[in-house]
Design an enzyme around this catalytic site. Sequence first.
Site, PDB file in Angstrom:
ATOM      1  CD  GLU A   1      -4.422  10.517   0.257  1.00 49.61           C
ATOM      2  OE1 GLU A   1      -4.438  11.344   1.198  1.00 49.61           O
ATOM      3  OE2 GLU A   1      -5.237  10.548  -0.677  1.00 49.61           O
TER       4      GLU A   1
ATOM      5  CG  ASP B   1      -7.988   5.673  -2.359  1.00 49.02           C
ATOM      6  OD1 ASP B   1      -8.989   5.455  -3.068  1.00 49.02           O
ATOM      7  OD2 ASP B   1      -7.681   6.812  -1.956  1.00 49.02           O
TER       8      ASP B   1
END
Length: 268
Positions: free
Chosen positions: A57, A168
């Site tokens: 991200e 993730d």
Amino acid sequence: MSTGQRSLPLKLETDMEQVCAVGESPEEKASCTTNRKEGEENPPGSRHSPDVVFLQELIPPYSRFMKKRLADNYTFIEGGKEGYFIGMMLKKSRITLLDSEIVDYPTTRMMRNLLVAQVLFKGQKLCLMTSHLESCKPNAAERMRQLRLVMKRMTEAPDDVTVLFGGDANLRDSEVARVGLPDCVCDVWEQLGKPENCRYTWDTTINTNREIQFKCQLRFDRLYLRRASKDGVPQLEPDSMTLIGLEKLKCGCFTSDHWGILCTFSAE
């Protein structure tokens, strides 16, 4: 902020040398406290100086900020340039980058991909991988397709190469069970005896970055290891794992809505 950098630290020790793979900026202070409750005073932070950093991200402004501060010491590899994307940081004095590639997930709807780097550390070949698998419970089928691709790439690596994946993964245990891990791949957290203080990397009972009505504790962020199998190649063994990023910033938010993972390894 609920989105932004995330970190997965790995620490490898070879002849008393250390390698770290982290998902947050190594220059920021991060607590290794694992049992702190919301509202308690944070202990003093400790600095990490990782050799490898896995990031998810990332957004362009933050990527530029990190490069401005750290480009003298780290090689940056990114899985994209727009929106949000994954990345790696490799310490120039310790890690030699040989090659890198971006592997697309053909059916992703969230711009997700797999970033792969071939590197050398003290003459040992490592294949480093990071990804941000498809988010949200309804996207389990796509997430499992992506996990199968990751596992395929891990198992197909040459037998003189050690493969480390961290990211993730947004995985639920039932999804991993349905896909199944190859015999040569291990879940590092499980190898370490499933330490309870590192179980939940997404914990809304403590992390208040996102306004979620229900309280949830999940092990979204995972590390997978495939050891080199060729005779004479040092075997990588996980030593320890802890969570980082548990301190709030001055703005009152945590660095991410996920905790980072710091993991240490030994090579013999």
